[in-house]
Design a protein around this motif. Sequence first.
Motif, short mmCIF file in Angstrom:
data_model
loop_
_atom_site.label_atom_id
_atom_site.label_comp_id
_atom_site.label_asym_id
_atom_site.label_seq_id
_atom_site.Cartn_x
_atom_site.Cartn_y
_atom_site.Cartn_z
N UNK A 128 0.99 -1.45 0.12
CA UNK A 128 0.04 -0.25 0.03
C UNK A 128 0.60 1.34 0.08
N UNK A 129 1.81 1.22 0.65
CA UNK A 129 2.70 2.47 0.90
C UNK A 129 3.43 2.74 -0.69
N UNK A 130 3.95 1.46 -1.35
CA UNK A 130 4.48 1.85 -2.80
C UNK A 130 3.52 2.24 -3.60
N UNK A 131 2.25 1.60 -3.44
CA UNK A 131 1.39 2.02 -4.57
C UNK A 131 0.96 3.56 -4.27
N UNK A 132 0.97 3.82 -3.20
CA UNK A 132 0.67 5.60 -2.90
C UNK A 132 1.67 6.32 -3.39
#
Length: 341
Positions: A40-44
């Motif tokens: 999720x952090x990398x997708x944001x």
Amino acid sequence: MKLVMADQGGDNIVTREYRKGNWTVNETMVLIEAKKMDDERRMKRSGDIEGRGKPTELRWKWVEDYCWRKGCLRSQNQCNDKWDNLMRDYKKVREYQRRIAERGEGTHSNEGSSYWEMEKNERKVKNLPSNMLRLIYERLEEVVEKKGDQTAVAAGGSGLIPNIPYVMDRPITSVETSLPPLLQHQLLAPIPAAIPLTLPAPPQLPPPPIAAAAAAPLVQPSPLSYAQPLPTVDTPAKRRKRGTGNGEGSSGGTASANNSNEVGTAISKSASIIAEAIQASEEREERRHKDLVSLHERRLKMEESKTEMDKRGLDGLVDAINKLANSILALATHKKQSAPK
């Protein structure tokens, strides 16, 4: 295993002692949660060039820090290896469950029972993970499906599909739920059935004169009844054929008798050849045995003669030594007697 780390100022030193051995269920759940948060952090930050270009070691370092905050004392290499093993086992179980669903749900399918209903030995026979827990599998399924949804949405906005396996492995229904309402309506809209086309009838042509003449009623002969047997006529040709058939039958019997005689003759010849071969082999074996016996006798004789020669030589040597000793003794006696008084 210990690791010494320093903060940004370089003043405080943190020593991490990693845990070894098998992973517990709690540690595995913490790792899955950390990987989910990292995705999720990398997708944001997928639009950030710096975020996309971050090396894998730094990403797994973030996973390690998250696990340490949750009480999972594992290194980034351990987390990476464990995640790879989890994904491998998850894909095997998912593929097996998918085959079961395609061939018919329940235990009556040709593939066999569900993975969760099998014993460990049955799982090993089918090359499946033997200790995959259903709780871990469902949690992995949530993370993988959610990552596939996020990848599909990100690919729709940027025109790229960086993670094709996650998109291809997911069912179509999950993709439809992630699409806008307008696209879902277009996908779910029924396809109209094909409209049948009516072709015009071909024009009627006037019948030819021959067909018109043939249209007149004709007197047809009465049909032949197949129930009645037809009369048989005994002709000379049939009699000759029957005679030829009888001759062929007798000749066939003679040929079979000749074949039997030939087979018997061949069998007797083969038996005689085999008997002669066996007799010749026995004779050769007997000759070889005799040759071995004679060779053994000659060797014994040679050993006896050698022993005799050694004995004779030893006796001659003893006699020579005795004679020499007697000669020395006689010479000493003679010198002693001839010495002046």
